[in-house]
Design a protein around this motif. Structure first.
Motif, PDB file in Angstrom:
ATOM      1  N   HIS A 103      48.933  38.800  79.837  1.00  0.00           N
ATOM      2  CA  HIS A 103      47.708  38.231  80.409  1.00  0.00           C
ATOM      3  C   HIS A 103      46.588  39.270  80.429  1.00  0.00           C
TER       4      HIS A 103
ATOM      5  N   VAL B  97      39.446  38.800  75.271  1.00  0.00           N
ATOM      6  CA  VAL B  97      38.408  37.814  75.602  1.00  0.00           C
ATOM      7  C   VAL B  97      37.144  38.514  76.076  1.00  0.00           C
TER       8      VAL B  97
ATOM      9  N   THR C 149      37.028  43.765  68.372  1.00  0.00           N
ATOM     10  CA  THR C 149      37.686  42.598  68.965  1.00  0.00           C
ATOM     11  C   THR C 149      38.622  41.939  67.964  1.00  0.00           C
TER      12      THR C 149
ATOM     13  N   GLY D 291      35.285  40.003  73.248  1.00  0.00           N
ATOM     14  CA  GLY D 291      34.543  38.985  72.500  1.00  0.00           C
ATOM     15  C   GLY D 291      33.243  38.604  73.184  1.00  0.00           C
ATOM     16  N   LEU D 292      33.281  38.465  74.501  1.00  0.00           N
ATOM     17  CA  LEU D 292      32.068  38.118  75.249  1.00  0.00           C
ATOM     18  C   LEU D 292      31.026  39.236  75.151  1.00  0.00           C
TER      19      LEU D 292
ATOM     20  N   ALA E 205      42.721  41.441  68.291  1.00  0.00           N
ATOM     21  CA  ALA E 205      43.263  40.088  68.479  1.00  0.00           C
ATOM     22  C   ALA E 205      44.455  39.858  67.560  1.00  0.00           C
TER      23      ALA E 205
ATOM     24  N   ILE F 248      45.363  39.889  76.757  1.00  0.00           N
ATOM     25  CA  ILE F 248      44.525  38.781  76.286  1.00  0.00           C
ATOM     26  C   ILE F 248      43.174  38.790  77.000  1.00  0.00           C
ATOM     27  N   GLY F 249      43.197  39.138  78.285  1.00  0.00           N
ATOM     28  CA  GLY F 249      41.942  39.224  79.030  1.00  0.00           C
ATOM     29  C   GLY F 249      40.996  40.264  78.454  1.00  0.00           C
TER      30      GLY F 249
END
Length: 316
Positions: A77, A84, A32, A87-88, A36, A80-81
């Motif tokens: 988008h 994210v 991740t 990361g989760l 990023a 970036i999704g």
């Protein structure tokens, strides 16, 4: 006293598998962090488009469809999704919070990456044998769902088999099929011809110590000859596949498979590098591929060890 021993057995097993889950989460977290960056996000569509060339027609049509959907949604988008979501998944794996539903999501997500950014593991150019990175990630997420740390052993006067045993067997078979796929491509003449250039390519952009390390293996291959080395690799991978599929010789070939995977990761994949600007590691793969093979082997070795211990206790 017997129940105390059984509880300790259960606890140690759960601890071992929890450690593996956390290790996988740390690897996912590093992935991740590597993703990023603005270069990765800006070139998200390009990373899919470069997989189109050399693919069968049906795969090209599929990938063009994916590119169209991403373009409509907005590449930035979508990129970036994915960061994210990565990361989760990392947080869930490390903490154990809602890990089961997140692991199911991880399977779907990994297979989606394999089919899009990974181009179904292709294209299979002359000498290439890699079935893609993300597919083996899906296998580890399946392992997270399958281990006793998530399903608990029965504790009683007579220990029962692990609830997730059948699922571990599915992982073993799927992993064996993955190795059989690798072995098939290793037996192709193109691999014998390209195995040495593949290692030489891994030296590009690496720090001096990695270049020197890979150079030792290149020298060894030159000494025995690329054909001999190619046959050696094909034979080893065939035996590894057979051991997994037939559930034979595991005491030997689970650790051998782990060490062999480590050898590939540190040489052909250059320890997961080079880490060039905008790259997420080994030429776009996340930290390489076979380090995740090592994680699967660790899961299987832990399962094998505790299964042997269980059977020994039941025989007493």
């Amino acid at each position: 006293m017997f129940e105390d021993r059984s509880a300790r057995y259960t606890g140690s097993q759960e601890l071992a598998f929890a450690g593996m889950r956390i290790l996988f989460g740390v690897i996912w977290l590093i992935n991740t962090i590597l993703e990023a960056n603005s270069h990765y996000i800006a070139n998200f569509v390009t990373s899919i488009a470069k997989r189109v060339k050399g693919q069968p027609h049906v795969v090209q049509v599929f990938l063009h469809g994916v590119i169209h959907v991403v373009t409509v949604l907005g590449p930035r988008h979508v990129a970036i999704g994915t960061v994210v979501l990565d990361g989760l998944l990392a947080v869930s794996l490390i903490t154990g919070f809602v890990v089961r539903p997140m692991a199911r999501l991880g399977i779907v997500y990994s297979l989606a990456l394999w089919a899009t950014v990974g181009g179904l593991g292709g294209p299979y150019q002359p000498g290439a044998t890699d079935p893609g990175t993300a597919i083996v990630y899906a296998l580890v997420f399946l392992a997270v769902l399958s281990v006793p740390s998530e399903q608990r052993l029965a504790v009683g006067p007579k220990p029962q088999p692990v609830v997730g045993t059948n699922r571990i067997e599915v992982i073993r078979i799927l992993f064996g099929l993955l190795w059989a796929f690798d072995a098939f491509w290793k037996w192709q003449p193109a691999f014998f011809e390209h195995s040495l250039p593949y290692l030489q390519q891994a030296e590009v952009g690496q720090p001096a110590w990695i270049t020197a390390y890979i150079g030792l293996f290149i020298a060894a291959i030159n000494f025995v000859g690329p054909i001999v080395f190619g046959i050696f690799a094909a034979v080893i991978e065939t035996i590894l596949a057979a051991s997994l599929l037939l559930k034979r010789w595991q005491a030997w070939f689970l650790p051998i498979g782990f060490l062999y995977s480590f050898g590939i990761w540190t040489t052909a994949e250059g320890w997961g590098g080079p880490y060039l600007p905008g790259s997420t590691a080994n030429r776009g793969d996340m930290l390489g591929t076979t380090n995740i093979y090592m994680v699967v082997y660790l899961y299987l070795m832990i399962a094998y060890l505790f299964e042997r211990r269980r059977r020994k206790r039941e025989s007493l």
